[in-house]
Design a protein around this motif. Sequence first.
Motif, mmCIF file in Angstrom:
data_model
loop_
_atom_site.group_PDB
_atom_site.id
_atom_site.type_symbol
_atom_site.label_atom_id
_atom_site.label_comp_id
_atom_site.label_asym_id
_atom_site.label_seq_id
_atom_site.Cartn_x
_atom_site.Cartn_y
_atom_site.Cartn_z
ATOM 1 N N GLU A 28 -56.709 92.390 4.918
ATOM 2 C CA GLU A 28 -58.016 92.493 4.257
ATOM 3 C C GLU A 28 -58.100 91.785 2.919
ATOM 4 N N SER A 29 -56.950 91.502 2.298
ATOM 5 C CA SER A 29 -56.970 91.044 0.909
ATOM 6 C C SER A 29 -55.788 90.125 0.619
ATOM 7 N N ASP A 30 -55.998 89.156 -0.248
ATOM 8 C CA ASP A 30 -54.910 88.310 -0.751
ATOM 9 C C ASP A 30 -54.407 88.800 -2.103
ATOM 10 N N ASN A 31 -54.728 90.023 -2.474
ATOM 11 C CA ASN A 31 -54.310 90.571 -3.765
ATOM 12 C C ASN A 31 -52.961 91.270 -3.704
ATOM 13 N N LEU A 32 -52.328 91.273 -2.542
ATOM 14 C CA LEU A 32 -51.093 92.023 -2.353
ATOM 15 C C LEU A 32 -49.896 91.089 -2.270
ATOM 16 N N THR A 33 -48.707 91.643 -2.334
ATOM 17 C CA THR A 33 -47.487 90.849 -2.241
ATOM 18 C C THR A 33 -47.102 90.546 -0.797
ATOM 19 N N PHE A 34 -47.917 90.941 0.155
ATOM 20 C CA PHE A 34 -47.690 90.700 1.580
ATOM 21 C C PHE A 34 -49.031 90.449 2.249
ATOM 22 N N GLY A 35 -48.978 89.899 3.448
ATOM 23 C CA GLY A 35 -50.192 89.623 4.213
ATOM 24 C C GLY A 35 -50.305 90.530 5.415
ATOM 25 N N PRO A 36 -50.965 90.060 6.484
ATOM 26 C CA PRO A 36 -51.205 90.901 7.662
ATOM 27 C C PRO A 36 -49.935 91.337 8.390
ATOM 28 N N GLU A 37 -48.820 90.694 8.062
ATOM 29 C CA GLU A 37 -47.552 91.094 8.680
ATOM 30 C C GLU A 37 -47.048 92.423 8.138
#
Length: 169
Positions: A28-37
């Motif tokens: 949902e967001s690119d604000n995290l240290t990880f993605g959809p994985e």
Amino acid sequence: MSGELTIRPAHSEDAAAILAYLRQIGAESDNLTFGPEGLPITEEQERQYLRQVENDPDALMLVAQEADEIVALCGLSRPRRPRMSHRAQIDASVRKSHWNHGIATRMLTELLETGVRAGVTAFTLELRADNAAAVHVYEKLGFRTVGRLERFFRINGQYHAALLMELDA
């Protein structure tokens, strides 16, 4: 929000639901240290980690739950070294469908109060510099920016800065 929100400590039985939550918010967001994985760990590894947190007086993870769905997480961890034990690193995330409902503020307030009762006098965190909504939440809680890390995130080949924020309790 559609139901009553419950904030409680995370338990080892939450492992599968937490990993599913992390995969969803990562998408949902690119604000995290990880993605959809999500995080590169198994359900059993997450269960073991949650058991450690449950039994560690220097760590806390809170979940916000609506019905049977996790809608937010926040955590606190303290170093074991005596010269650093007054400090705690915190993190927080909220499902996009629940942004701007005050959930992060409620959870972080509880997390910070718990930390202060445990003797924490300085809280730190890093967040993406252009995440204005999160910066606003942390500033509202009294955090101030104390540094900037220019190449903290690399997403799709692009670098993004992070802010280092601190709160003196």
